[in-house]
Design an enzyme around this catalytic site. Structure first.
Site, short mmCIF file in Angstrom:
data_model
loop_
_atom_site.label_atom_id
_atom_site.label_comp_id
_atom_site.label_asym_id
_atom_site.label_seq_id
_atom_site.Cartn_x
_atom_site.Cartn_y
_atom_site.Cartn_z
N HIS A 1 23.50 -7.46 -30.90
CA HIS A 1 23.26 -8.32 -32.07
C HIS A 1 23.55 -7.55 -33.36
O HIS A 1 24.25 -8.06 -34.26
CB HIS A 1 21.81 -8.80 -32.04
CG HIS A 1 21.40 -9.56 -33.26
ND1 HIS A 1 21.52 -10.93 -33.37
CD2 HIS A 1 20.88 -9.14 -34.44
CE1 HIS A 1 21.09 -11.32 -34.56
NE2 HIS A 1 20.69 -10.25 -35.23
N GLU A 2 23.04 -6.33 -33.47
CA GLU A 2 23.25 -5.54 -34.69
C GLU A 2 24.73 -5.15 -34.84
O GLU A 2 25.28 -5.18 -35.94
CB GLU A 2 22.36 -4.30 -34.67
CG GLU A 2 20.87 -4.59 -34.59
CD GLU A 2 20.36 -5.49 -35.70
OE1 GLU A 2 21.01 -5.56 -36.76
OE2 GLU A 2 19.33 -6.16 -35.50
N HIS B 1 26.58 -8.01 -36.24
CA HIS B 1 26.48 -8.12 -37.71
C HIS B 1 27.55 -7.24 -38.37
O HIS B 1 28.18 -7.65 -39.35
CB HIS B 1 25.10 -7.64 -38.17
CG HIS B 1 24.03 -8.68 -38.10
ND1 HIS B 1 24.18 -9.95 -38.61
CD2 HIS B 1 22.77 -8.63 -37.59
CE1 HIS B 1 23.07 -10.64 -38.43
NE2 HIS B 1 22.20 -9.87 -37.81
N GLU C 1 22.74 -15.06 -38.19
CA GLU C 1 21.93 -14.53 -37.09
C GLU C 1 22.37 -15.13 -35.76
O GLU C 1 22.47 -14.42 -34.75
CB GLU C 1 20.44 -14.83 -37.34
CG GLU C 1 19.85 -14.09 -38.52
CD GLU C 1 19.89 -12.58 -38.36
OE1 GLU C 1 19.71 -12.10 -37.23
OE2 GLU C 1 20.10 -11.88 -39.36
#
Length: 269
Positions: A132-133, A136, A193
């Site tokens: 997930h990070e 980003h 997100e």
């Protein structure tokens, strides 16, 4: 209709035109998801901001020295970052904190707080968090958010000038500010997100981790409680995230085959 409402209504066409022209001229496509979005600020600028902020965090936040935990994080991080195929200057730091959180700064500077490890529970759960990070970073969400904030600020400044010395100016500006927050900023953040969730899911599948662990990760997040209603939050509802990820697993496995499967292991010191 009150004169206050008429004042706001009369400004909406100007705001819409300003936003439409700026956004149309500045839109690009996110490589991993084909989402149309505002063009981020230049990588060189954003990466310098990220590097500076990361150095400050490492100088002021306690860093976890447990060798086993650091080995687990580095192993998972390398696999997932390699699966992204992006040649970023990746750096991953484990911070000793009870905070249930992780973050990514521009340029691939990732921080994980030890407080989130029990929620991750397994190496695959940690892969979902790191994916997930990394998502980003790859989607350049930080630069996109800054572009959006410049746009919103520009609109509010323009409206402020149009209102001049009107007595209703503070009320109109307050109303527009709330509209920008709840009608633009927060939904936009939630979209980022959700996009990072799907990019991260893709990378963890490529890296050989069980994607079903991403579903149980968000179910555990939901069980923690304390999250505000989704409409008031910068993040989607955890159970909604779990359901969305679950619905995408079959497609991700089909589109991202891997010959390397990592056994799921519980994280322990």
């Amino acid at each position: 209709m009150s004169s206050f409402c008429r004042s706001i209504q009369s400004l909406l066409p100007l705001v819409a035109v300003f936003c439409g022209v700026w956004a149309f001229a500045s839109c690009v496509t996110t490589e991993e998801t084909n989402r149309r979005r505002l063009a981020p600020l230049p990588d060189s600028y954003m990466n310098q901001l990220g590097l500076s902020a990361y150095a400050e965090l490492k100088a002021n936040e306690p860093i976890e020295r447990n060798q086993q935990l650091n080995l687990i994080m580095r192993t998972v991080a390398k696999r997932v970052a390699d699966a992204s195929g992006k040649n970023f200057d990746w750096e991953f730091t484990l911070f000793n904190s009870k905070e249930v959180n992780a973050f990514c700064l521009p340029g691939g500077k990732v921080g994980v707080y030890t407080g989130i490890l029990p929620v991750a529970h397994t190496n695959a759960g940690l892969a979902a968090i790191l994916g997930h990070e990394i998502g980003h970073a790859v989607a350049r969400h930080s630069g996109e958010r800054m572009s959006q904030e410049i746009l919103v600020s520009g609109v509010l400044v323009s409206v402020q000038k149009l209102l001049g010395d009107s007595q209703k100016k503070p009320y109109v500006m307050a109303a527009l500010g709330l509209g920008a927050k709840f009608g633009v900023m927060l939904p936009y953040s939630r979209a980022q997100e959700s996009e990072a969730d799907l990019i991260g899911l893709k990378y963890m599948v490529r890296a050989g981790y069980d994607p079903n662990e991403a579903v149980t990760l968000w179910e555990r997040m939901a069980a923690l409680g304390g999250a505000p209603p989704e409409m008031l939050s910068s993040h989607p509802d955890p159970l909604r995230r779990a359901a969305t990820i679950k619905s995408e697993i079959s497609r991700m496995l089909e589109e991202n085959p891997t010959t390397s499967h990592v056994s799921t292991e519980v994280i322990s010191k």
